[in-house]
Structures are given as structure tokens and as C-alpha cells.
Design a protein around this motif. Structure first.
Motif, short mmCIF file in Angstrom:
data_model
loop_
_atom_site.label_atom_id
_atom_site.label_comp_id
_atom_site.label_asym_id
_atom_site.label_seq_id
_atom_site.Cartn_x
_atom_site.Cartn_y
_atom_site.Cartn_z
N ILE A 154 1.06 -1.03 -0.15
CA ILE A 154 -0.15 -0.45 -0.14
C ILE A 154 0.88 1.68 0.14
O ILE A 154 0.41 2.79 -0.79
N ASN A 155 1.57 0.99 1.25
CA ASN A 155 2.66 2.64 0.96
C ASN A 155 3.71 3.04 -0.45
O ASN A 155 3.85 3.74 -1.18
N ASP A 156 4.04 1.20 -1.16
CA ASP A 156 4.42 1.59 -2.54
C ASP A 156 3.61 2.68 -3.55
O ASP A 156 3.93 3.69 -4.88
N MET A 157 2.45 1.93 -3.31
CA MET A 157 1.41 2.32 -4.23
C MET A 157 0.62 4.13 -4.12
O MET A 157 1.22 4.79 -4.85
N LEU A 158 1.21 4.74 -3.06
CA LEU A 158 0.98 6.09 -2.01
C LEU A 158 1.86 7.11 -2.92
O LEU A 158 1.57 7.41 -2.63
N LYS A 159 2.86 6.55 -2.97
CA LYS A 159 4.02 7.34 -3.29
C LYS A 159 3.97 7.71 -4.43
O LYS A 159 4.40 9.28 -4.84
N ARG A 160 3.00 7.01 -5.18
CA ARG A 160 2.80 7.82 -6.92
C ARG A 160 1.59 7.51 -7.12
O ARG A 160 1.64 8.42 -8.05
N HIS A 161 1.08 7.98 -5.92
CA HIS A 161 -0.87 7.74 -6.59
C HIS A 161 -0.95 9.06 -6.85
O HIS A 161 -0.81 10.00 -5.65
N PRO A 162 -1.88 9.70 -7.23
CA PRO A 162 -2.30 11.38 -7.87
C PRO A 162 -2.86 11.58 -6.67
O PRO A 162 -2.64 13.71 -7.12
N HIS A 163 -3.51 11.36 -6.44
CA HIS A 163 -4.52 12.31 -5.04
C HIS A 163 -3.90 11.62 -4.33
O HIS A 163 -4.34 12.35 -3.10
N VAL A 164 -2.79 11.47 -3.65
CA VAL A 164 -2.09 11.35 -2.69
C VAL A 164 -0.59 12.77 -2.15
O VAL A 164 -0.73 12.74 -2.53
N LYS A 165 -1.74 13.55 -1.30
CA LYS A 165 -0.51 14.50 -0.84
C LYS A 165 -0.10 14.49 -0.29
O LYS A 165 1.50 14.17 0.03
N SER A 166 -0.22 13.45 1.47
CA SER A 166 0.93 13.01 2.09
C SER A 166 0.51 11.85 3.01
O SER A 166 -1.47 11.80 2.96
N TYR A 167 0.68 11.02 3.37
CA TYR A 167 0.76 9.60 4.05
C TYR A 167 1.23 9.32 5.24
O TYR A 167 2.89 9.86 5.61
N ARG A 168 0.33 8.83 6.18
CA ARG A 168 1.68 8.51 7.86
C ARG A 168 0.91 7.42 8.42
O ARG A 168 -0.11 7.18 8.30
N LEU A 169 1.55 6.41 8.89
CA LEU A 169 1.29 5.42 9.53
C LEU A 169 0.30 5.99 11.11
O LEU A 169 0.32 6.93 12.03
N GLY A 170 -1.34 4.97 11.56
CA GLY A 170 -2.11 6.16 12.15
C GLY A 170 -1.44 5.85 13.79
O GLY A 170 -0.44 5.31 14.03
N ASN A 171 -1.78 6.88 14.48
CA ASN A 171 -1.47 7.07 15.48
C ASN A 171 -2.18 6.40 16.55
O ASN A 171 -3.24 5.61 16.04
N TYR A 172 -1.81 6.58 17.76
CA TYR A 172 -3.15 5.90 18.82
C TYR A 172 -4.53 6.18 18.93
O TYR A 172 -4.46 7.31 18.87
N GLY A 173 -5.23 5.30 18.66
CA GLY A 173 -6.54 5.34 18.45
C GLY A 173 -7.43 5.42 17.30
O GLY A 173 -8.32 5.24 16.53
N GLU A 174 -6.21 5.54 16.14
CA GLU A 174 -5.88 5.27 14.81
C GLU A 174 -5.38 3.87 14.30
O GLU A 174 -5.96 4.25 13.50
N GLY A 175 -5.36 3.32 15.00
CA GLY A 175 -5.18 1.69 14.52
C GLY A 175 -3.62 1.17 14.77
O GLY A 175 -3.17 0.69 14.00
#
Length: 786
Positions: A755-776
Motif C-alpha cells: 500500500i505504501n509503495d502505491m501511495l508514493k506515486r498516486h496522483p490524489h495523495v498529498k501525504s500519508y503516515r501510520l496511524g497514531n494511538y486510537g487510529e489503528g
């Protein structure tokens, strides 16, 4: 950790279960010594080692423990420079072989997932292949040394074999010549010497040495004089063999002594690995998961099962506290599962704090506690003249003295065994005192006063075990936020107690109490209805989602088929033009050849004109086709990362991955390929009027749909997950969502990486991160859309 809690919560039974998965008694001893760790770092590290071992079992199969034995006694003798027995040497060699194989077992290729903790443990293993091979070459079994152990031993045994063959021939000859004097026509061995069974009355007829006689005295075992020298030679060879074997054992023992530090270190690491993989096998067989651990007193156990109850009948329990409230008061009828809930929460914490995975759903959370106190069960003692109430109070006094904000206290039937009014008041006082200290509390009770206390006190929450009045059976479900109802009247009515007796009993209860019980029943009914409605709506949502995916997939396949048809047609047109050019050139070549053979220059000029006209016509056709395949226009002077542009040389749209460098080149993504292209060769990607209308129509339609703020990929393979995520991000982008959550679970990490490899090049994605506590946590990725 206090011994009473370990005993009451049946922690030792769990350790005995894990012992069954060990290979050696040294591993069992490590489990015997296991207790909850006293700091959160050790807890997390030991849980991680168990999780990694479980993953290794799943990915690489059973670890190489074959032939492993407990060699602590042999190592202890070797440390004192003593000569080891063949069996001890053989076990040490097998342990060294196991150490060497473990290095290969955990070693990984570049693309494989790392196992940090176990790899660090195995770093200390030092292969001693030479010593291992020397021992295994020399020692065949616990009683036998190989002929290959030394040349001297080989020669001695060969000579011994020859002597035995010679003496057997000699003995057989003597038997034939003295058969009338023998009890039986055979020979036997006494004291490693060949003898004949001679009848007592004929002892003078067979001269020799008497070695033994039968119990009856009728037979004498005589060594004939002709065999004495041969027997002496055999005895001498046997003594030499024994001496050589002792020399070989001493030499091998000396080599073990020379490497004793490495041998001992390898053995200690192997025992630890045996202990770790025993925990992993236990986790595999009992379907355990690795919980998150915090030091903030937060507990969130999802669908936990008591590990000592048969998995076919145990009912999962979900319990949480530590965020909005720190104390949980559980009420409900007897046999409803209150005590099992207490024991499950306590035992699972003891397991997790000992580095043992717990039988609960993924993403369960436990808290680090320095102490777990448990007052569960009736421990009245006749010898100590303690009643039920007294024995409970003695335990509670101990808890009150020692509990703090890093403690978990479990109370079963708090305040029971004495006057109800006084018992309820005392229970409230105890709970309030511990709550003020920050102690996390789970308590069960039958007192209605404690239900009211939980309702009006901040930081205390009611819970109950559900009971089905129709079937008169508990459902074993824990309902947090709902106080329990005793159901005494309903149960009595169902069992046949006369209605007039029940009515009289109702009159004896105050109106407030009845209203309170009715309120409880109403809350339970509403809670059950809400859960059913939620379940039905979830089913409808999933069904609608599947239909949406089905028709989107059909649309995608249709567009893909149409695009492929256009591309194939363009490719075929190019091929035809190329063949036509080649054919025209071939014709002109032949014409020049004919001209050379006799045509005039005027004819040559006309041929050149025809050739140019043919070439011009072909080029016009090609330009016309290229004009249709790409939008006319000048090269782009500036592009942005993630922008979609048209690359005429590939005849397809590409995604810009980088800004232009000093040479005017940018990196673009074309399908699965990444290539460099000049900025001037790129064209703006434009849509036809029909495509614009269609896209605008689709975007309007999609924006009207309700798009969830998260997508759950657990259970999918990488390819399916990437495809579904890509579609979901398109929908979320069209719906105008700013931030979405992708739930991929922790698992092996392969799905998260894809999923991270796909997000790196996806045109709609501005940024991404792992979930914090309470977010998974690491089981989810939060994506910010453009």
C-alpha cells in the motif's frame, strides 16, 4: 508480582501448557523461572520476539531443533576439564549443529522481512563446524566409537577381527576333536576368553585352564592350552582398543574445553530460542495475537477468550477501561460470566507482561502494571478460624496497603459475606479510596447500591453480563455502560413460582428500586436493539459497497477494452505505413538498378520525382494519424509532480514523478515503467468535449454518493488490496474527502508495504503516515488527499 495473584489467576497453568512445546529440560526451566517483567521495555521486546517467532513458524516452518538435548551436565564436566562420555559429546555436537542451522534459518534474503529481535539473539551464535564434524565423525552412538575416529583404532579393530576369526577356526577344530568330552558341541566366552563346556568327569581329557563351572557342577568351562596364547593376544588388543578410545574421548573433550566459552554461549542462546519458540507454538495453537502495550493504564481487549477454557465452548469477552473511566463495576446474575471476565482480564495481562501473546483479536491493548492484585474465590480457612468475609477482607487489607497508580485490582463479589447494607457501604469506600489513587479496578457485585455509585461517580462505569430470560441462560456477553438487572422475579416466574407470591414480593420492594430495575431493563433492550440495527445497517452497507465495486469494475473493463482496441488499431496502422515505406524504397532501389543498366537521366529524374511524391504522401498519412493520436500543441515549459501529461513517443498518458532537471528532463511513470523524458516532448493531457461531459457527469454522480472515510483491506492479498485502494482513493477524491484511513492490519507487513509503495506515486495523495494511538497504530495508514 505478588504470588497470590499468579496463583488465583492460574498463571502457572499457562506456564505448564507452554512447557509441552519445549524441546529440552533447559527450556522448561526457563519457563519455570518466567514471571511478569518489571519494565515496559522488556515487555515489548519479549512480546516482539514471540511475534517474530510465530511469523518464522508460518513463513519458514519448524526451526531446526532436531536432535537437540539438554547438555548442561556435559558442559559442566567440560568446564572442569573432565573427559566426557560418548553420549555427552554427541549431544554437544548436535547442539552445535542446531546452532549453526539456526543461523541459516533466520538469515534472510534482501526482499524478505527482517526479524529484529531474533536476529539480534542469533548474532551471538558462533558456528564450530570443525569441532562438530570431528565429534560426529568419531562418535556413532552413546556406546560406540567409530572406526574412523583414528587410524590406530582402525588398525587395532582390524587386527582384533582377524584374531577372532583365527581363534574361531581353532575353537571349531578343538570342538570336533573333543566332541565326546563336551557337554555341547559349541564354544562360549568367559571373561572375554574362548572356553569349551567340558563334562566334569572328563576334565582330565581336555588339558587347559578352568574358568568357570555350571550351577549344577556337571560342566566345567575350560580354556584349552592351545587357545591361551590367542586369547591373550585378543585380550591385549582389547586393552589397546580401550586405551585408544579413552585417548580419543580425552582429545575431543579437550577441544570442547578449548572452546568452552563459545559452546556455553551457544547452548544458552539455543535454550532461549527453545523457550521463545515454545511461546510461539502455544500462540499458534491457541490462536493468539500480539497486543499493544502502554503505560497509561488503558485497557482495550477485543473478543478475548480465557485460554484455560475449551476453545469450542468459550465465549469471547470484550472489555475496556482507562480512557473515560478507570473503574468498572460488573453486575448480573450468578453463572453469568462475571468471574470469568475478571480472570480473563487479569490472566491476559499477566501473560502479556510475561511476553506471551494473548488469545484476543488483533489491535487489542493491555497496560503495563507493576502489580496485579486479585481477590477472587472463597478462601475461608478452618485452621485459621477465618470466615468468607474475613478471608476476603484480609486480602483487601493487603491490597489497600500496597496498590498505587501502576496497579490493577480485581475484586470478585466485593463486600459479600456480611450484612448487605454495611457490605455495600464498605465496598463503595474501598472502590473510592483505590480510585483516588489512580488504581485501575474491575469489580463484580450483586449490590444495587454499587450500581448507583457507578452511575453518579465520575471515572466509574457500570457493566453487566447479559442474561436471556426466555431461555434462562446467560449469553456471557459483557455490556459496558449498562448496569445489570438481577431478573429474580422473571426467573422465578419462568420456573413456576405462583404469580401472587411474586406480586407480594414486588409490593415489598420500594417504588424507586422497581423503577431503577425497569430502567436497567429498558437500557438493555435499547442496547440490544441498537446493536441489531447497527449489524443490519452494516450488512446493507457491505452489500451496497459490493454492488458499487461490481459496476465500477465493469465500467473499468469496458474502458480498458476500448482503449486497447484503439491502441491496437494505431499500432496496426503504423505497421502498415512502415511496410509501405519499405516496399516503396525497395521499388526505387530496383528502379535505380534498372537505370544503371540503361535508362536515361530523364527517366531517373522522373523516378526521383515519383519517389518524393510517394514519400510525401506516406508522411502526410503518418502525420495525420499522429495528429489524431495526440493533441497538437507546443511542448510544456513547466510541470508539477503528480501531473498527468501526454507523451507522443509512447502514445499514452503518463504521470510526472519529478521536477525538470538542468537538462530539461523529468521522470515519468508510464504504466509499470519509469522513464526520463524531455520537457519539450510532453504535451498537455486534454479531453474531448464528449469525455469532459462524461467525466463531469460521473463526478457529479459520484459526489452524490456517500463515501466512507476508511477502507478495510484485511484478508486481501497485495494485488487485490492495491486495486481496491486505488478505486477507493478515486472515490474519496471525487467526494471531496480531505483525509481517509486505510486499514491493512499489522500481520507480516507485506500488505502495508504494498500500500505504501502505491501511495508514493498516486496522483490524489498529498501525504500519508501510520496511524497514531486510537487510529489503528501500525495497522492503519492515514492518507491526506490533495
Amino acid at each position: 508480582m505478588n504470588e497470590k495473584a499468579l496463583r488465583v489467576l492460574e498463571y502457572y497453568k499457562i506456564k505448564n501448557m507452554i512447557k509441552n512445546y519445549t524441546q529440552t529440560s533447559a527450556g522448561k526451566d526457563l519457563i519455570d523461572a518466567l514471571k511478569p517483567y518489571d519494565n515496559i521495555y522488556e515487555v515489548k521486546e519479549h512480546l516482539e520476539e514471540t511475534r517474530e517467532a510465530l511469523q518464522l513458524l508460518a513463513k519458514k516452518g519448524s526451526p531446526p531443533f532436531e536432535g537437540l538435548y539438554d547438555v548442561r551436565e556435559g558442559i559442566s564436566r567440560a568446564e572442569k576439564a573432565s573427559t566426557l562420555m560418548p553420549g555427552q559429546l554427541l549431544k554437544i555436537a548436535n547442539m552445535l549443529r542446531c546452532s549453526r542451522r539456526f543461523k541459516d534459518y533466520v538469515s534472510r534474503k534482501e526482499e524478505e522481512e527482517s526479524f529484529r529481535v531474533i536476529e539480534d539473539i542469533c548474532e551471538g551464535l558462533v558456528p564450530l563446524k570443525k569441532l562438530e564434524d570431528e565429534i560426529l565423525l568419531a562418535v556413532v552412538s552413546e556406546e560406540e566409537i567409530s572406526d574412523k575416529a583414528s587410524t590406530t583404532l582402525y588398525n587395532i579393530r582390524r587386527a582384533l577381527k582377524d584374531k577372532n576369526a583365527s581363534i574361531k577356526d581353532k575353537v571349531n577344530s578343538l570342538i570336533r576333536s573333543n566332541s565326546k568330552f563336551l557337554q555341547d558341541n559349541l564354544y562360549t566366552i568367559r571373561g572375554d576368553r574362548y572356553v569349551l563346556p567340558v563334562k566334569a568327569e572328563h576334565k582330565g581329557a581336555v588339558p587347559g585352564l578352568v574358568h568357570d563351572q555350571s550351577s549344577s557342577g556337571s560342566t566345567l568351562f575350560i580354556e584349552p592350552m592351545g587357545l591361551v596364547n590367542l586369547n591373550n593376544e585378543i585380550k591385549e588388543l582389547m586393552l589397546k582398543e580401550k586405551a585408544e578410545i579413552e585417548r580419543i574421548l580425552a582429545e575431543l573433550s579437550g577441544k570442547v574445553y578449548d572452546n568452552i566459552v563459545v559452546v556455553k554461549n551457544n547452548a544458552n542462546i539455543i535454550w532461549e530460542l527453545d523457550f521463545i519458540f515454545a511461546k510461539a507454538r502455544f500462540a499458534s495453537d491457541t490462536n493468539c495475537t500480539c497486543p499493544s502495550v502502554n503505560d497509561k493504564g488503558i485497557i482495550d481487549i477485543v473478543e478475548a477468550r480465557h485460554p484455560l477454557i475449551d476453545s469450542k465452548v468459550v465465549m469471547p469477552i470484550s472489555a475496556y477501561l482507562g480512557r473515560e473511566f478507570t473503574s468498572l463495576v460488573i453486575t448480573g446474575p450468578n453463572t453469568g460470566g462475571k468471574t470469568v471476565t475478571l480472570k480473563t482480564v487479569g490472566l491476559l495481562h499477566l501473560m502479556a507482561l510475561s511476553g506471551i501473546m494473548i488469545p484476543a483479536r488483533e489491535n487489542s491493548t493491555v497496560s503495563f502494571f507493576k502489580e496485579v492484585y486479585a481477590d477472587i474465590g472463597d478462601e475461608q480457612s478452618i485452621e485459621q478460624s477465618l470466615s468468607t468475609f474475613s478471608s476476603h477482607m484480609k486480602n483487601i487489607v493487603n491490597i489497600i496497603e500496597k496498590a498505587d497508580d501502576q496497579s490493577l485490582a480485581l475484586f470478585d463479589e466485593l463486600g459479600a459475606g456480611t450484612d448487605p447494607t454495611e457490605g455495600a457501604a464498605l465496598a463503595m469506600s474501598i472502590l473510592e479510596n483505590l480510585r483516588s489513587r489512580g488504581t485501575r479496578i474491575v469489580a463484580t457485585t450483586h449490590y444495587s447500591e454499587l450500581k448507583g455509585y457507578a452511575l453518579k461517580t465520575t471515572g466509574v462505569e457500570n457493566a453487566s453480563v447479559e442474561f436471556d430470560v426466555e431461555t434462562l441462560r446467560p449469553t456471557y456477553r459483557l455490556l459496558i455502560g449498562v448496569p445489570g438487572k438481577s431478573n429474580a422475579f422473571e426467573i422465578s416466574n419462568r420456573l413456576g413460582l405462583p404469580e401472587y407470591i411474586i406480586n407480594t414480593a414486588r409490593e415489598n420492594i420500594s417504588t424507586d428500586t422497581l423503577k431503577f430495575e425497569e430502567l436497567i431493563q429498558s437500557l438493555q433492550e435499547k442496547s440490544i436493539k441498537a446493536e441489531n440495527d447497527a449489524r443490519i445497517s452494516e450488512g446493507l452497507r457491505l452489500e451496497a459497497s459490493k454492488l458499487k465495486e461490481k459496476y465500477e469494475e465493469k465500467l473499468f473493463n469496458f474502458q480498458k477494452t476500448r482503449d486497447n482496441a484503439i491502441i491496437n488499431a494505431q499500432r496496426e496502422a503504423k505497421r502498415l505505413i512502415k511496410e509501405a515505406k519499405e516496399e516503396a524504397d525497395e521499388i526505387l532501389k530496383n528502379m535505380r538498378e534498372l537505370e544503371r543498366l540503361g535508362y536515361s537521366s530523364e527517366a531517373r529524374q522522373k523516378l526521383e520525382e515519383e519517389r518524393k511524391r510517394l514519400k510525401s504522401r506516406l508522411e502526410n498519412v503518418e502525420d495525420s494519424m499522429n495528429k489524431k493520436m495526440e493533441d497538437e500543441g507546443e511542448g510544456l515549459s513547466e510541470v508539477k509532480e503528480g501531473q498527468e501529461v501526454f507523451l507522443p513517443s509512447l502514445n499514452q498518458k503518463v504521470i510526472v514523478l519529478s521536477k525538470a532537471d538542468s537538462r530539461g528532463e523529468v521522470l515519468v511513470q508510464a504504466g509499470i515503467m519509469k522513464i526520463n523524458a524531455k520537457l519539450k516532448d510532453l504535451r498537455a493531457s486534454k479531453l474531448t468535449q464528449e469525455e469532459k461531459k462524461e467525466r463531469k457527469k460521473r463526478e457529479v454522480n459520484l459526489n452524490l454518493k456517500s463515501v466512507s472515510s476508511s477502507i478495510d483491506l484485511r484478508g486481501m492479498d497485495s494485488e487485490e488490496a492495491v486495486y481496491n485502494t486505488d478505486k477507493y482513493l478515486d472515490d474519496a477524491y471525487r467526494a471531496g474527502l480531505g483525509e481517509v484511513t486505510i486499514v491493512h492490519g499489522k500481520g507480516t507487513g507485506i500488505l502495508r508495504q504494498a500500500i505504501n509503495d502505491m501511495l508514493k506515486r498516486h496522483p490524489h495523495v498529498k501525504s500519508y503516515r501510520l496511524g497514531n494511538y486510537g487510529e489503528g497504530g501500525t495497522g492503519a495508514t492515514v492518507v491526506e488527499l490533495k
